[in-house]
Structures are given as structure tokens and as C-alpha cells.
Scaffold this active site. Sequence first.
Site, PDB file in Angstrom:
ATOM      1  N   HIS A 181      49.062   1.854 -22.103  1.00  0.00           N
ATOM      2  CA  HIS A 181      48.968   1.612 -20.665  1.00  0.00           C
ATOM      3  C   HIS A 181      50.304   1.203 -20.058  1.00  0.00           C
ATOM      4  CE1 HIS A 181      46.006   0.448 -17.281  1.00  0.00           C
ATOM      5  NE2 HIS A 181      45.911   1.738 -17.524  1.00  0.00           N
ATOM      6  N   HIS A 216      44.924 -10.715 -19.575  1.00  0.00           N
ATOM      7  CA  HIS A 216      45.247  -9.405 -20.184  1.00  0.00           C
ATOM      8  C   HIS A 216      44.089  -9.052 -21.118  1.00  0.00           C
ATOM      9  CE1 HIS A 216      47.591  -6.112 -21.566  1.00  0.00           C
ATOM     10  NE2 HIS A 216      48.562  -6.724 -22.229  1.00  0.00           N
ATOM     11  N   LYS A 249      38.083 -16.821 -10.720  1.00  0.00           N
ATOM     12  CA  LYS A 249      38.406 -15.440 -11.089  1.00  0.00           C
ATOM     13  C   LYS A 249      37.326 -14.898 -12.016  1.00  0.00           C
ATOM     14  CE  LYS A 249      42.987 -14.025 -10.434  1.00  0.00           C
ATOM     15  NZ  LYS A 249      44.263 -13.582 -10.962  1.00  0.00           N
ATOM     16  N   ILE A 250      36.968 -13.664 -11.815  1.00  0.00           N
ATOM     17  CA  ILE A 250      35.955 -13.038 -12.652  1.00  0.00           C
ATOM     18  C   ILE A 250      36.673 -12.107 -13.616  1.00  0.00           C
ATOM     19  CG2 ILE A 250      33.761 -11.770 -12.658  1.00  0.00           C
ATOM     20  CD1 ILE A 250      33.800 -14.415 -10.960  1.00  0.00           C
ATOM     21  N   MET A 251      36.620 -12.454 -14.896  1.00  0.00           N
ATOM     22  CA  MET A 251      37.394 -11.701 -15.884  1.00  0.00           C
ATOM     23  C   MET A 251      36.775 -10.306 -16.099  1.00  0.00           C
ATOM     24  SD  MET A 251      39.813 -13.602 -16.315  1.00  0.00           S
ATOM     25  CE  MET A 251      40.181 -15.280 -15.867  1.00  0.00           C
ATOM     26  N   GLY A 252      37.664  -9.324 -16.245  1.00  0.00           N
ATOM     27  CA  GLY A 252      37.194  -7.939 -16.379  1.00  0.00           C
ATOM     28  C   GLY A 252      37.218  -7.201 -15.051  1.00  0.00           C
ATOM     29  N   PHE A 253      37.751  -7.865 -14.008  1.00  0.00           N
ATOM     30  CA  PHE A 253      37.852  -7.224 -12.682  1.00  0.00           C
ATOM     31  C   PHE A 253      39.280  -7.300 -12.166  1.00  0.00           C
ATOM     32  CE2 PHE A 253      33.387  -7.770 -13.034  1.00  0.00           C
ATOM     33  CZ  PHE A 253      32.852  -6.695 -12.332  1.00  0.00           C
ATOM     34  N   HIS A 255      43.151  -5.335 -11.083  1.00  0.00           N
ATOM     35  CA  HIS A 255      44.263  -4.781 -11.860  1.00  0.00           C
ATOM     36  C   HIS A 255      45.552  -4.906 -11.067  1.00  0.00           C
ATOM     37  CE1 HIS A 255      46.603  -1.989 -14.329  1.00  0.00           C
ATOM     38  NE2 HIS A 255      45.753  -2.351 -15.255  1.00  0.00           N
ATOM     39  N   ASP A 306      38.127  -3.700 -19.401  1.00  0.00           N
ATOM     40  CA  ASP A 306      37.568  -4.790 -20.198  1.00  0.00           C
ATOM     41  C   ASP A 306      36.120  -5.124 -19.869  1.00  0.00           C
ATOM     42  OD1 ASP A 306      39.745  -5.329 -21.847  1.00  0.00           O
ATOM     43  OD2 ASP A 306      40.764  -6.402 -20.237  1.00  0.00           O
ATOM     44  N   ARG A 331      45.878  -0.743 -29.518  1.00  0.00           N
ATOM     45  CA  ARG A 331      47.132  -0.817 -28.751  1.00  0.00           C
ATOM     46  C   ARG A 331      48.369  -0.817 -29.640  1.00  0.00           C
ATOM     47  NH1 ARG A 331      48.013  -2.140 -23.380  1.00  0.00           N
ATOM     48  NH2 ARG A 331      46.167  -0.837 -23.063  1.00  0.00           N
ATOM     49  N   ARG A 350      67.388  -8.792 -20.323  1.00  0.00           N
ATOM     50  CA  ARG A 350      67.749 -10.195 -20.032  1.00  0.00           C
ATOM     51  C   ARG A 350      67.986 -10.309 -18.538  1.00  0.00           C
ATOM     52  NH1 ARG A 350      69.633 -14.641 -17.738  1.00  0.00           N
ATOM     53  NH2 ARG A 350      70.532 -16.168 -19.176  1.00  0.00           N
TER      54      ARG A 350
HETATM   55  N1  CMC Z   1      38.225 -12.160  -9.644  1.00  0.00           N
HETATM   56  C1  CMC Z   1      38.306 -12.732  -8.442  1.00  0.00           C
HETATM   57  N2  CMC Z   1      39.341 -12.545  -7.598  1.00  0.00           N
HETATM   58  C2  CMC Z   1      40.313 -11.735  -8.023  1.00  0.00           C
HETATM   59  C3  CMC Z   1      40.286 -11.082  -9.246  1.00  0.00           C
HETATM   60  C4  CMC Z   1      39.185 -11.331 -10.086  1.00  0.00           C
HETATM   61  N3  CMC Z   1      39.099 -10.764 -11.276  1.00  0.00           N
HETATM   62  N4  CMC Z   1      41.390 -10.337  -9.404  1.00  0.00           N
HETATM   63  C5  CMC Z   1      42.101 -10.491  -8.295  1.00  0.00           C
HETATM   64  N5  CMC Z   1      41.460 -11.344  -7.452  1.00  0.00           N
HETATM   65  C6  CMC Z   1      41.908 -11.796  -6.151  1.00  0.00           C
HETATM   66  C7  CMC Z   1      42.812 -12.995  -6.344  1.00  0.00           C
HETATM   67  O1  CMC Z   1      42.107 -14.209  -6.330  1.00  0.00           O
HETATM   68  C8  CMC Z   1      43.743 -12.847  -5.163  1.00  0.00           C
HETATM   69  O2  CMC Z   1      43.070 -13.292  -4.012  1.00  0.00           O
HETATM   70  P1  CMC Z   1      43.877 -14.076  -2.854  1.00  0.00           P
HETATM   71  O3  CMC Z   1      44.912 -13.092  -2.371  1.00  0.00           O
HETATM   72  O4  CMC Z   1      42.813 -14.393  -1.871  1.00  0.00           O
HETATM   73  O5  CMC Z   1      44.484 -15.265  -3.518  1.00  0.00           O
HETATM   74  C9  CMC Z   1      43.923 -11.346  -5.034  1.00  0.00           C
HETATM   75  O6  CMC Z   1      42.735 -10.775  -5.579  1.00  0.00           O
HETATM   76  C10 CMC Z   1      45.124 -10.809  -5.791  1.00  0.00           C
HETATM   77  O7  CMC Z   1      44.999 -11.236  -7.164  1.00  0.00           O
HETATM   78  P2  CMC Z   1      46.199 -11.567  -8.112  1.00  0.00           P
HETATM   79  O8  CMC Z   1      45.701 -12.292  -9.300  1.00  0.00           O
HETATM   80  O9  CMC Z   1      47.321 -12.212  -7.341  1.00  0.00           O
HETATM   81  O10 CMC Z   1      46.663 -10.104  -8.460  1.00  0.00           O
HETATM   82  P3  CMC Z   1      47.530  -9.684  -9.699  1.00  0.00           P
HETATM   83  O11 CMC Z   1      48.022  -8.325  -9.434  1.00  0.00           O
HETATM   84  O12 CMC Z   1      48.532 -10.726 -10.010  1.00  0.00           O
HETATM   85  O13 CMC Z   1      46.451  -9.742 -10.861  1.00  0.00           O
HETATM   86  C11 CMC Z   1      45.009  -9.383 -12.583  1.00  0.00           C
HETATM   87  C12 CMC Z   1      45.975  -8.726 -11.631  1.00  0.00           C
HETATM   88  C13 CMC Z   1      44.508  -8.320 -13.566  1.00  0.00           C
HETATM   89  C14 CMC Z   1      45.747 -10.466 -13.393  1.00  0.00           C
HETATM   90  C15 CMC Z   1      43.843  -9.997 -11.808  1.00  0.00           C
HETATM   91  O14 CMC Z   1      43.116  -9.004 -11.144  1.00  0.00           O
HETATM   92  C16 CMC Z   1      42.943 -10.814 -12.702  1.00  0.00           C
HETATM   93  O15 CMC Z   1      43.230 -11.978 -12.975  1.00  0.00           O
HETATM   94  N6  CMC Z   1      41.829 -10.224 -13.211  1.00  0.00           N
HETATM   95  C17 CMC Z   1      40.982 -10.896 -14.161  1.00  0.00           C
HETATM   96  C18 CMC Z   1      41.539 -10.776 -15.564  1.00  0.00           C
HETATM   97  C19 CMC Z   1      41.380  -9.393 -16.136  1.00  0.00           C
HETATM   98  O16 CMC Z   1      40.338  -8.774 -16.021  1.00  0.00           O
HETATM   99  N7  CMC Z   1      42.425  -8.913 -16.817  1.00  0.00           N
HETATM  100  C20 CMC Z   1      42.415  -7.583 -17.443  1.00  0.00           C
HETATM  101  C21 CMC Z   1      43.385  -6.688 -16.762  1.00  0.00           C
HETATM  102  S1  CMC Z   1      43.219  -4.955 -17.120  1.00  0.00           S
HETATM  103  C22 CMC Z   1      43.075  -4.640 -18.766  1.00  0.00           C
HETATM  104  C23 CMC Z   1      43.919  -5.452 -19.661  1.00  0.00           C
HETATM  105  O17 CMC Z   1      45.119  -5.522 -19.566  1.00  0.00           O
HETATM  106  O18 CMC Z   1      43.314  -6.068 -20.525  1.00  0.00           O
END
Ligand code: CMC
Length: 370
Positions: A181, A216, A249-253, A255, A306, A331, A350
Site C-alpha cells: 500500500h 495502522h 475514533k472508530i477503528m477500521g474507518f 483513511h 481492517d 505486508r 533525514r
Molecule cells: N472515527 C471517527 N472519526 C474519524 C475517524 C474514525 N475512524 N477517522 C477520521 N475521523 C475524523 C477525525 O476525528 C477528524 O475529525 P475532526 O476534523 O472533526 O477532528 C477527521 O475525521 C480527520 O481525521 P484525522 O485522524 O485527522 O485524519 P488522518 O488522515 O490523520 O487519519 C486515519 C487517517 C486512518 C489515522 C484515521 O482515519 C483513523 O484514525 N482511523 C481509525 C484507525 C484505522 O482504522 N486505521 C487503519 C488505516 S487503513 C489500513 C491500515 O493501514 O491498517
Amino acid sequence: MKAAGLAGVIAGDTVISTVGKEGLDLNYRGYSIRDLAAHSTFEEVAYLLIYGKLPNVEELKAYTAKLVSLRSLPDGLKVTLEQLPANAHPMDVLRTGVSALGCLETENSFEEARDHADRLVASLGSMLVYWYHFANSGKRIEVESSESSVAGHFLDLLHGEAPSEDHRRCMDVSLILYAEHEFNASTFTSRVVTSTLSDYHSAIAAGIGALRGPLHGGANEKAMELIERFTDADEAEKELRDMLERKEKIMGFGHRVYRDSDPRSDIIKEWSLKLSQNSDKAFLYPVSERIEKVMWDEKHIFPNLDFYSASAYHYCGIPTAMFTPLFVISRVTGWTAHIIEERGVGKLIRPTADYTGPSPQAYPSIETRS
Ligand code: CMC
């Protein structure tokens, strides 16, 4: 340019995969993930990523035989695994196993990277399940099986019997989906380590460390912990709304790169549905679907790979703590492709930082410090 979490920063070139590019499906070396998941085996995809091309019939036969021949564990590694307690996290076990193997079968030249990769693809499942049975029941299992695929081998060792065709193929497809990925956190970590001219096993162990976190790879485990709290969809919806209200935060949602959907999610979702139909935990599927609906209605956030991997793995009888380690088994192929690519770049990674600490100040003697 400065961006929190390096969001949107283009940190290099790659020929290995495309993620979220306008008008392009996720692809590995130009092949769509949909085609690979529909028509390939994980062994073909591993070969594609590690060796750069899809194998022909003879190459696939030889590669499969090579992987089968590399499943055994050296005694020193078994002794190491036997020291690790039953309550160790399986990701820590794999990280330790890779480190130990790096001491026992050290990479002496960068030319060897592909052979070390094949060794890990073949033996990570052996390590994980050897430790699992020894730690939980004191049993030293044989790590050979009559299964020719990585997916079948893992399930056979775990359950002590050949898997059903559906479970074998679901696992195989899941390994294909997880294989690569682009510049995700763990791959980038492996590339950073590689850029210092470090060795193959250090780059992989570091990748495992980065993958372990719930933002992640660890998200599949956390998604399962959420789903299995509910026995019906209404109950799930109520709690989900409360969680969102509390800004959890809801894990698995969600990107970092995809905006509207993760192309891998629908593929594994179909498997989750299929396997749910023969399970006494069939309700986990409608529970998952309701969580997906609430997330979309309330936040316009979609499931990533996920989320439905969690119920699919559960239906295959896999303990939840082994979900992220399965991600590793897959992976490691993508990490390897990036390690080899990064070695070709040959430039230390760096970056710099803006300093926001205190202004220069007088050095205080220890007696005068508060
Ligand atoms: N549940 C609730 N709110 C969410 C979620 C979520 N899973 N993901 C994003 N948001 C909201 C977040 O709270 C924020 O809202 P606000 O702007 O009001 O503060 C907004 O959406 C932007 O989120 P962010 O965390 O700043 O965005 P990012 O690009 O930094 O994060 C992410 C990407 C994957 C870390 C995030 O979506 C997340 O934490 N997801 C849950 C963990 C997850 O499922 N990870 C697996 C990623 S994909 C496969 C892999 O690599 O394993």
C-alpha cells in the site's frame, strides 16, 4: 513545505503500487487489486512484489516449492520463542522472531534480500503458531503441513487440521489485499531504516513496530473488539452514536489517502458475508453493516480494509490478537519491494524540523535548579 503527519507530502517515487490516484484503481505494479484478488494466489502476488513480475507456470511451481521448503524454524529461534509468555502480544512475538532470525541467518549482502524475504514469507506463520501452541499448552508442534499455500499452512498449523476451501481462499484473498500500500507508515518506516544502509531484518522489525499501532495495522484487532461487544444491530447503532458523541475514533474507518472508499473493503466484505452464512455468530455481519451505515450517515467516513477483515478472520476461527500478525505475514512482501527500491535510491532519509523550544538560556549549576 510542512504538513502535520506529512499529510499530502510526496516523499519519493515508487514503481510498486498506486494508492488513491485520480482515475486509477489501487494496483500492484500495474495490476488492479480487483484482478489480483479475483484471479491470483498470494504466492503469485508475493512473487510479483518481491521479484517484479507475475510468475509463469514454471516459476510459480518453483516458487511455491521454495516457500514450502523454508517453513522450518532453527532450534535457536524455537528456544527464543519458548521464552515468550502466553500474554505477550503476538506482534511482539513476530518482531522478536524476526530479530532472532536476523541473528541466526544474518543478511551478509544486499544481494540476499529476496532470499531473506522468501524465508520470512514462509516461516512467519510457523513462528507465530509455534509460539502460540507452546505458550498456551506447552506443546511443541511440527511446523510442516501438507498445505502448499501460505494461507492454508497457517490455518492448518493453527487448528491442527486442513482448513475448508472457503477459509483457505478467504485467507489467501486477505493476504493479497494486505500485501502492499505505497508509502504507509510501516513501509515508510522500513524505508527510513533502509536508507541508513541498515540490514533487511532491522527494516522489517521496524516495520512490524509501526504496523502494531491501532491507527495502522492494529485497527483490525480493535475493530473486532468493538464488533463483538454487540449481539444485534440496534444495540450497535446506539453505542456507535454515543461513541461519536463522545468524539471517539472508530477503528477500521477512515483513511489518510482515500476520500470516499477503500477499494479493498468491498472485496473482504463479500467474504465476511459469505462466511457469516455458515457461522453461529452470523449476527456479527449485520452488526458490522449497521456500524458502517452509522459511520457513513453521521460522519461520511467509510470502512477501510481492517474493518471487515476483522469479522472475516473471526469466521475463519482466528484469535483476535493474531489479526495484525497476519497483516505482517502479507505486508512483508510489500516492505521487501520497498526495501529493495530504497536501496536503489541510496539517499539517507533525514528531514528537518522548525525549532519551537526555549530561547538560549544560561546553564544553571545543579545546586541552583528547581
Ligand atoms: N472515527 C471517527 N472519526 C474519524 C475517524 C474514525 N475512524 N477517522 C477520521 N475521523 C475524523 C477525525 O476525528 C477528524 O475529525 P475532526 O476534523 O472533526 O477532528 C477527521 O475525521 C480527520 O481525521 P484525522 O485522524 O485527522 O485524519 P488522518 O488522515 O490523520 O487519519 C486515519 C487517517 C486512518 C489515522 C484515521 O482515519 C483513523 O484514525 N482511523 C481509525 C484507525 C484505522 O482504522 N486505521 C487503519 C488505516 S487503513 C489500513 C491500515 O493501514 O491498517
